[in-house]
Design an enzyme around this catalytic site. Structure first.
Site, PDB file in Angstrom:
ATOM      1  N   TYR A  39       0.927  -1.217   0.108  1.00 53.37           N
ATOM      2  CA  TYR A  39       0.079  -0.087   0.024  1.00 53.37           C
ATOM      3  C   TYR A  39       0.873   1.204  -0.067  1.00 53.37           C
ATOM      4  O   TYR A  39       1.376   1.685   1.058  1.00 53.37           O
ATOM      5  CB  TYR A  39      -0.957  -0.044   1.405  1.00 53.37           C
ATOM      6  CG  TYR A  39      -1.924   1.119   1.163  1.00 53.37           C
ATOM      7  CD1 TYR A  39      -2.278   1.925   0.317  1.00 53.37           C
ATOM      8  CD2 TYR A  39      -2.904   1.191   2.415  1.00 53.37           C
ATOM      9  CE1 TYR A  39      -2.987   2.936   0.233  1.00 53.37           C
ATOM     10  CE2 TYR A  39      -3.942   1.885   2.243  1.00 53.37           C
ATOM     11  CZ  TYR A  39      -4.105   2.967   1.427  1.00 53.37           C
ATOM     12  OH  TYR A  39      -4.873   3.770   1.478  1.00 53.37           O
TER      13      TYR A  39
ATOM     14  N   LYS B 290      -1.389  -1.296  -3.955  1.00 52.49           N
ATOM     15  CA  LYS B 290      -2.443  -0.224  -3.928  1.00 52.49           C
ATOM     16  C   LYS B 290      -1.656   1.141  -4.107  1.00 52.49           C
ATOM     17  O   LYS B 290      -1.130   1.619  -3.037  1.00 52.49           O
ATOM     18  CB  LYS B 290      -3.336  -0.452  -2.576  1.00 52.49           C
ATOM     19  CG  LYS B 290      -4.462   0.627  -2.720  1.00 52.49           C
ATOM     20  CD  LYS B 290      -5.190   0.570  -1.429  1.00 52.49           C
ATOM     21  CE  LYS B 290      -6.256   1.739  -1.213  1.00 52.49           C
ATOM     22  NZ  LYS B 290      -7.072   1.588  -0.004  1.00 52.49           N
TER      23      LYS B 290
END
Length: 311
Positions: free
Chosen positions: A152, A180
């Protein structure tokens, strides 16, 4: 490490298949006593999957995971795992920590849930290691994790800016399946990364307002809090960009970006929860401190944007 296993034939045949489409990082609904509303959470999970989501994310920041105790985090994961087992859907679980040893322990616990296909692990926040330190951190985690990792990258929260070369090095690590990407916009590094991805590594859009351009540039899917709302339209957006249908994707992307902007007008997930409550999908709009409930004006604005998407 692949996202599929021989033990579960319902799982996608490849990591890229698992990371395609829209994945909804579920909020944690609370009842009027302030406790986790497990039935409402289960209902939300089924609703977004019925509407076309490819998977759900448990214990993301949208779930207010930092405000949940250990038993509550286990309850949320149990509910999401059960739904994904029943539906054959992709379950990603938020895990990790700023310290590598603590992150290892967090990931090790995921072995309790065989339904988990991947772990969403944030780049270490606040400590701001060097790019080499971030790479070493994820290399160690990938070695010990029972599931593939989705890095992330959200520099405006972590304080750790990483250029395209560093992100590409993370993507080349064995056991890292995707990222992400929430870079706070689209710049030179975004273009460089998506233009030259490592083999077997997928990028998921993570900034809701920029989901459409990132999909147009080659992101395989997205993890979007605002996809609690109009889930079917977000799934349509991912499908139309994948099919190259620019004429449909472009106006839909603009409309969904307006909805996302309204959903993030106040700290996430307060507006999303306010809208879900207004629609009767969760029992209260409650959040836990330090968050405060959304204002009436913010909820009304998001509802207006949502209504504009009706066919």
């Amino acid at each position: 490490m692949a996202l599929d296993t021989a033990q579960d034939t319902a799982r996608p045949a490849s990591p890229s298949a698992a990371l395609r489409g829209i994945h909804v990082p579920l909020v944690t609904p609370f009842d009027r006593a302030g406790e986790v509303a497990a039935e409402a959470l289960e209902g939300l999970a089924h609703q977004v999957l019925d509407a076309g989501a490819s998977g759900i994310v448990a214990l993301g920041t949208t779930a207010e995971s930092a405000a949940l105790d250990g038993a509550e985090r286990d309850l949320v994961t149990d509910v999401c795992a059960r739904v994904c087992r029943e539906r054959g859907a992709v379950l990603t679980v938020g895990a990790g920590a700023s310290g590598t040893r603590e992150a290892e322990a967090s990931l090790a616990r995921l072995a309790r849930w065989p339904e988990a296909r991947a772990a969403l692990v944030t780049v270490p926040s606040f400590v701001r290691p060097s790019a080499a330190g971030v790479l070493a951190h994820f290399a160690r985690l990938a070695e010990v994790s029972p599931v593939p990792l989705i890095v992330y990258h959200i520099p405006y929260r972590t304080g750790q800016a990483l250029d395209a070369a560093a992100l590409r090095a993370l993507g080349a690590l064995p056991g890292v399946a995707g990222m992400k990407y929430a870079g706070g916009g689209i710049g030179e590094d975004t273009v460089a990364l998506l233009g030259d991805l490592p083999d077997g590594f997928e990028v998921l859009a993570g900034d809701d307002a920029y989901a459409s351009p990132l999909l147009a540039m080659g992101a395989s899917g997205a993890i979007l809090a605002s996809a609690h709302l109009a889930t079917d339209r977000f799934a349509e957006l991912a499908g139309t960009w994948r099919a190259g249908d620019v004429a449909r994707a472009r106006p839909l992307g603009h409309a969904l970006a307006r909805l996302s902007a309204a959903a993030f007008a106040e700290p996430n997930p307060v507006v999303v929860k306010g809208v879900l409550h207004a629609l009767g999908r969760i029992p209260t709009p409650g959040v836990r401190l330090p968050l405060l409930p959304a204002s009436e004006a913010a909820v009304a604005s998001a509802l207006e944007r949502l209504a504009e998407l009706e066919p």
